[in-house]
Write a protein that holds these residues in place. Sequence first.
Motif, PDB file in Angstrom:
ATOM      1  N   ASN A 104      29.834  44.318  26.715  1.00  0.00           N
ATOM      2  CA  ASN A 104      31.303  44.233  26.640  1.00  0.00           C
ATOM      3  C   ASN A 104      31.867  44.976  25.430  1.00  0.00           C
ATOM      4  OD1 ASN A 104      29.960  41.984  25.255  1.00  0.00           O
ATOM      5  ND2 ASN A 104      32.018  41.235  24.770  1.00  0.00           N
ATOM      6  N   ALA A 157      34.222  42.438  31.828  1.00  0.00           N
ATOM      7  CA  ALA A 157      34.905  42.216  30.547  1.00  0.00           C
ATOM      8  C   ALA A 157      36.320  41.700  30.777  1.00  0.00           C
ATOM      9  CB  ALA A 157      34.932  43.508  29.734  1.00  0.00           C
ATOM     10  N   LEU A 160      36.190  38.016  31.784  1.00  0.00           N
ATOM     11  CA  LEU A 160      35.915  37.182  30.617  1.00  0.00           C
ATOM     12  C   LEU A 160      37.161  37.017  29.760  1.00  0.00           C
ATOM     13  CD1 LEU A 160      33.986  35.610  28.814  1.00  0.00           C
ATOM     14  CD2 LEU A 160      33.214  37.787  27.830  1.00  0.00           C
ATOM     15  N   ALA A 161      37.898  38.112  29.557  1.00  0.00           N
ATOM     16  CA  ALA A 161      39.103  38.066  28.729  1.00  0.00           C
ATOM     17  C   ALA A 161      40.195  37.205  29.361  1.00  0.00           C
ATOM     18  CB  ALA A 161      39.624  39.482  28.491  1.00  0.00           C
ATOM     19  N   TYR A 168      34.020  32.662  34.230  1.00  0.00           N
ATOM     20  CA  TYR A 168      33.091  33.795  34.328  1.00  0.00           C
ATOM     21  C   TYR A 168      31.776  33.335  34.958  1.00  0.00           C
ATOM     22  CZ  TYR A 168      30.077  37.653  32.631  1.00  0.00           C
ATOM     23  OH  TYR A 168      29.191  38.699  32.535  1.00  0.00           O
ATOM     24  N   THR A 245      37.571  40.211  24.283  1.00  0.00           N
ATOM     25  CA  THR A 245      36.207  39.652  24.351  1.00  0.00           C
ATOM     26  C   THR A 245      35.476  39.707  23.014  1.00  0.00           C
ATOM     27  OG1 THR A 245      35.045  41.717  24.954  1.00  0.00           O
ATOM     28  CG2 THR A 245      36.092  40.458  26.747  1.00  0.00           C
ATOM     29  N   TYR A 248      32.629  37.234  22.165  1.00  0.00           N
ATOM     30  CA  TYR A 248      31.568  37.031  23.149  1.00  0.00           C
ATOM     31  C   TYR A 248      30.577  38.193  23.158  1.00  0.00           C
ATOM     32  CZ  TYR A 248      34.624  33.333  24.812  1.00  0.00           C
ATOM     33  OH  TYR A 248      35.403  32.216  24.888  1.00  0.00           O
TER      34      TYR A 248
END
Length: 367
Positions: A104, A157, A160-161, A168, A245, A248
């Motif tokens: 990411n 990505a 996730l954001a 996710y 992200t 992470y």
Amino acid sequence: MSSWTLRHAWTLSSDLAALELCAQALADLGVRFESEHGDRAACAIKMHGLELLEAIRSGSPGLHDLSKVSAETRWTSRLAPFSQGYMRRDAQWHGIPMGIHRANLVWVNRDIEQQFGPMPAGGLHDFIAWMRRLQTQLAHPLVMGAEPWQVGVAFEAVVLAVAGPDHYRQAFDQLIPGAWTHPHMVQSLALIRSLREFADESATHLPWTAQLQRLKSGQGAVQFMGDWVRAQGLDSLRCMAAPGTADYFVSINDFFVPLAHDNAVLQDVVGAAFTGPSFQSRFARQKGCMPSVVEAWDEVDPVRAALLRRPGRVLPSFVFEQCGAVAAKNALLEALSEWFFGGGQVVDQANRMAQLCGLFHKSKGLP
């Protein structure tokens, strides 16, 4: 001199240089290292984490048991739990852990940043607004090809954001169909689709390495791509976490998986040699990744090491066969790429992805 043959598909110069480190390490032990790109017999196969896990779950008798090596070299205390999860079945260990990549990330052209201002370190909406400012002078600031995995790197990505780590995992690891029609996923699909306007349609046929050269030359401003870019030369580029992200680490675990072999002692010798901290550090620097052994993390990159140590912050990459199911990844990314560069409504695409996901959700035996 005995020989040890690895079957792999690596072609980058940095990957081949890392394999040369393997050859040197084995030569010091009186073992000749050989590469195999076809289907001929090999001593080991390069696999991603989920590929190894699926092989273990299938009960394949062809995997060499590395339990002796793991005990003698203390893998239980030296490897991160998320890496161990791919390797263990009951008391047996399979696979030599070779490194952990972070997927990411984005890479930004420094000269373009000097002209238009730095890419914002915030979320996706700030990123898109910055891209639109660039577009007044640079028609196609996003460097991205149509290979499904190139689109997938950006998409996981974005998910996730937008949706966070729990959603996710529901979408990519547990393959829950309802996660794909949830408002968070619809929003994620809308946002990834909004990036389409920034990509150069005439260049989408190019592989990621050619896209990287376009980025370096200033034909584009940004590329979603993992930390393996570090090994390709960074003079003109700046690396950042993908928008939204930064906290992470989307991980890719690489393994060399020894097969059942007449010379079991040789397999154990190689397993021990490749998991020594000094070798792991040199191999990781050459590949651009992090070492698999924890004691070498800080020496290679304290920033990535800090993320790897944070519980709940390390998430498995769906695109690079770390979670879900390999067959599901192929089907979902094909559908995503076709839609990204084609057409169709966001909600319709969410429903299509959910239907595809349902096929594999059932096959995993999930409720």
